[in-house]
Design a protein around this motif. Structure first.
Motif, PDB file in Angstrom:
ATOM      1  N   ALA A  38       0.826  -1.213   0.000  1.00 14.70           N
ATOM      2  CA  ALA A  38       0.000   0.000   0.000  1.00 14.70           C
ATOM      3  C   ALA A  38       0.860   1.264   0.000  1.00 14.70           C
ATOM      4  O   ALA A  38       0.503   2.265  -0.639  1.00 14.70           O
ATOM      5  N   SER A  39       2.000   1.227   0.695  1.00 12.61           N
ATOM      6  CA  SER A  39       2.875   2.402   0.703  1.00 12.61           C
ATOM      7  C   SER A  39       3.573   2.587  -0.638  1.00 12.61           C
ATOM      8  O   SER A  39       3.894   3.720  -1.022  1.00 12.61           O
ATOM      9  N   ILE A  40       3.812   1.507  -1.376  1.00 15.48           N
ATOM     10  CA  ILE A  40       4.342   1.619  -2.737  1.00 15.48           C
ATOM     11  C   ILE A  40       3.308   2.291  -3.636  1.00 15.48           C
ATOM     12  O   ILE A  40       3.625   3.182  -4.435  1.00 15.48           O
ATOM     13  N   VAL A  41       2.056   1.867  -3.495  1.00 16.17           N
ATOM     14  CA  VAL A  41       0.971   2.482  -4.270  1.00 16.17           C
ATOM     15  C   VAL A  41       0.855   3.961  -3.930  1.00 16.17           C
ATOM     16  O   VAL A  41       0.749   4.819  -4.820  1.00 16.17           O
ATOM     17  N   GLU A  42       0.859   4.282  -2.648  1.00 16.19           N
ATOM     18  CA  GLU A  42       0.742   5.677  -2.206  1.00 16.19           C
ATOM     19  C   GLU A  42       1.861   6.529  -2.791  1.00 16.19           C
ATOM     20  O   GLU A  42       1.637   7.648  -3.276  1.00 16.19           O
ATOM     21  N   THR A  43       3.082   5.994  -2.751  1.00 11.37           N
ATOM     22  CA  THR A  43       4.231   6.729  -3.282  1.00 11.37           C
ATOM     23  C   THR A  43       4.107   6.918  -4.786  1.00 11.37           C
ATOM     24  O   THR A  43       4.396   7.995  -5.326  1.00 11.37           O
ATOM     25  N   THR A  44       3.676   5.880  -5.478  1.00 11.37           N
ATOM     26  CA  THR A  44       3.533   5.962  -6.928  1.00 11.37           C
ATOM     27  C   THR A  44       2.483   7.000  -7.321  1.00 11.37           C
ATOM     28  O   THR A  44       2.664   7.770  -8.274  1.00 11.37           O
TER      29      THR A  44
ATOM     30  N   ASP B  49       1.129  12.570  -9.206  1.00  4.74           N
ATOM     31  CA  ASP B  49       0.515  13.855  -8.871  1.00  4.74           C
ATOM     32  C   ASP B  49       1.530  14.994  -8.920  1.00  4.74           C
ATOM     33  O   ASP B  49       1.172  16.140  -9.252  1.00  4.74           O
ATOM     34  N   LEU B  50       2.777  14.705  -8.594  1.00  5.59           N
ATOM     35  CA  LEU B  50       3.813  15.736  -8.601  1.00  5.59           C
ATOM     36  C   LEU B  50       4.265  16.098 -10.013  1.00  5.59           C
ATOM     37  O   LEU B  50       4.940  17.112 -10.203  1.00  5.59           O
ATOM     38  N   GLY B  51       3.921  15.279 -11.007  1.00  2.00           N
ATOM     39  CA  GLY B  51       4.261  15.614 -12.388  1.00  2.00           C
ATOM     40  C   GLY B  51       5.431  14.864 -12.974  1.00  2.00           C
ATOM     41  O   GLY B  51       5.890  15.198 -14.071  1.00  2.00           O
TER      42      GLY B  51
ATOM     43  N   HIS C 178      -0.258  -3.938 -11.051  1.00  2.00           N
ATOM     44  CA  HIS C 178      -1.012  -3.416  -9.914  1.00  2.00           C
ATOM     45  C   HIS C 178      -0.975  -1.892  -9.904  1.00  2.00           C
ATOM     46  O   HIS C 178      -2.012  -1.231  -9.707  1.00  2.00           O
ATOM     47  N   LEU C 179       0.202  -1.314 -10.168  1.00  2.00           N
ATOM     48  CA  LEU C 179       0.353   0.133 -10.066  1.00  2.00           C
ATOM     49  C   LEU C 179      -0.371   0.878 -11.185  1.00  2.00           C
ATOM     50  O   LEU C 179      -0.854   2.000 -10.968  1.00  2.00           O
ATOM     51  N   VAL C 180      -0.454   0.287 -12.366  1.00  2.00           N
ATOM     52  CA  VAL C 180      -1.145   0.998 -13.453  1.00  2.00           C
ATOM     53  C   VAL C 180      -2.626   1.181 -13.130  1.00  2.00           C
ATOM     54  O   VAL C 180      -3.265   2.129 -13.614  1.00  2.00           O
ATOM     55  N   ALA C 181      -3.173   0.290 -12.312  1.00  2.00           N
ATOM     56  CA  ALA C 181      -4.591   0.405 -11.952  1.00  2.00           C
ATOM     57  C   ALA C 181      -4.847   1.577 -11.009  1.00  2.00           C
ATOM     58  O   ALA C 181      -5.998   2.001 -10.860  1.00  2.00           O
TER      59      ALA C 181
ATOM     60  N   VAL D 253       9.294   6.614   4.861  1.00  2.00           N
ATOM     61  CA  VAL D 253       8.541   6.950   3.661  1.00  2.00           C
ATOM     62  C   VAL D 253       8.102   8.414   3.669  1.00  2.00           C
ATOM     63  O   VAL D 253       8.068   9.069   2.627  1.00  2.00           O
ATOM     64  N   GLY D 254       7.807   8.940   4.835  1.00  2.00           N
ATOM     65  CA  GLY D 254       7.438  10.343   4.924  1.00  2.00           C
ATOM     66  C   GLY D 254       8.550  11.252   4.441  1.00  2.00           C
ATOM     67  O   GLY D 254       8.303  12.234   3.721  1.00  2.00           O
TER      68      GLY D 254
END
Length: 299
Positions: A17-23, A28-30, A63-66, A282-283
């Motif tokens: 989940a933290s990998i997804v959040e980071t991705t 979002d950052l561009g 998983h991440l592309v979804a 991660v933060g």
């Protein structure tokens, strides 16, 4: 220049989940892309150097592309000597279709001979294997019906569908510049070398010569380079040295040096710059990504 983030080591993320959040934050950052490296089975004695957690990259990408809409995903690199190339081509096509054309494969022969052998490859013929597999996957993606005759695979009038949404899955050639540059010029859709900055510069001379010999140019030919802004863990630096690859250069978070390097890379015609942020928290990783975006993506 387009900027990307390599998600390595994956052990810095406590959960998927933290990998997804980071991705999602990276998108979002561009940033333009995320890259994921590959190791599958290696001696326990190398865990300190390689780190322990290695997810299968294409499964992770699927998983991440979804969870993303525009972010591109590149392997860096897929060690094709460890794969059945027909199945690999099918996996890549499936993700390509699912994502709307957001996948690229960087392919290489691999450096860890024990791993190659354990997974059924032959380290002594890895270069020839890479080139045959590139031609095979390209045939599968572009021909209908497909016929191929090589050392390891031969078939005629075969059905392979669906096809990639943009006609092919981009195949970038990775590895040390002296070998990968000529191979990329002849067979690749781009070049993703693993080298020091000085080796990159000399490698570009070789690349240009080989592109010209092949009747090609750098137009629409992505060239990747590491942007060594962040300190890499000791094990990762040891890993790179073991590959005779990217020296453990780092700017240790010095954005002035990073801006200078970006200017040098742009002058050389490099199109993609990859950062390798690694932090125990991660933060902190997210804060550094936001700082980088403010310096380079929104400037």
């Amino acid at each position: 220049m387009k900027y990307g983030v390599q998600l390595h080591p994956l052990g810095q993320f406590p959960t998927v989940a933290s990998i997804v959040e980071t991705t999602k934050l990276i998108e979002d950052l561009g940033f333009d892309y995320v890259s994921l490296p590959e190791h599958t089975l290696f001696p326990v004695a190398l865990e300190t150097m390689l780190t322990r957690n290695w997810y299968e990259p294409l499964t992770m990408v699927s998983h991440l592309v979804a969870h993303t809409k525009t972010l591109n995903f590149y392997t860096a690199a897929t060690v094709v000597t460890q794969h059945n190339p027909i199945h690999l081509a099918k996996q890549a096509t499936t993700i390509d279709v699912i994502s709307g054309g957001r996948l690229g494969l960087c392919v290489a022969g691999g450096w860890l001979e024990q791993e190659i052998t354990w997974l059924g490859g032959n380290p002594r013929t890895r270069g020839k294997t890479v080139e045959e597999y590139i031609r095979l996957m390209r045939a599968l993606w572009t021909q209908d019906p497909v016929s191929f005759s090589g050392t390891n695979y031969r078939f005629e009038n075969a059905s392979f569908h669906p096809k990639p949404v943009n006609g092919t899955v981009p195949l970038f050639v990775g590895g040390v510049a002296s070998v990968s540059g000529p191979r990329a010029a002849r067979l690749g859709d781009g070049w993703m070398p693993t080298n020091s900055f000085e080796d990159l510069k000399s490698g570009l001379v070789i690349l240009d010569r080989e592109l010209q010999a092949a009747g090609r140019s750098r137009e629409k030919f992505p060239i990747f380079s590491e942007l060594p802004l962040f300190e890499q863990p000791a094990g990762v630096r040891e890993h790179l040295l073991k590959m005779d690859a990217q020296l453990p250069e780092t700017f240790a978070g010095d954005y002035d040096k990073a801006h200078q390097r970006v200017g040098e890379l742009k002058a050389l015609g490099v199109t993609h710059g990859t950062i390798f942020p690694s932090f125990p928290d991660v933060g902190q990783l997210h804060r550094e990504l936001e700082t980088f975006a403010g310096q380079f993506l929104r400037a």
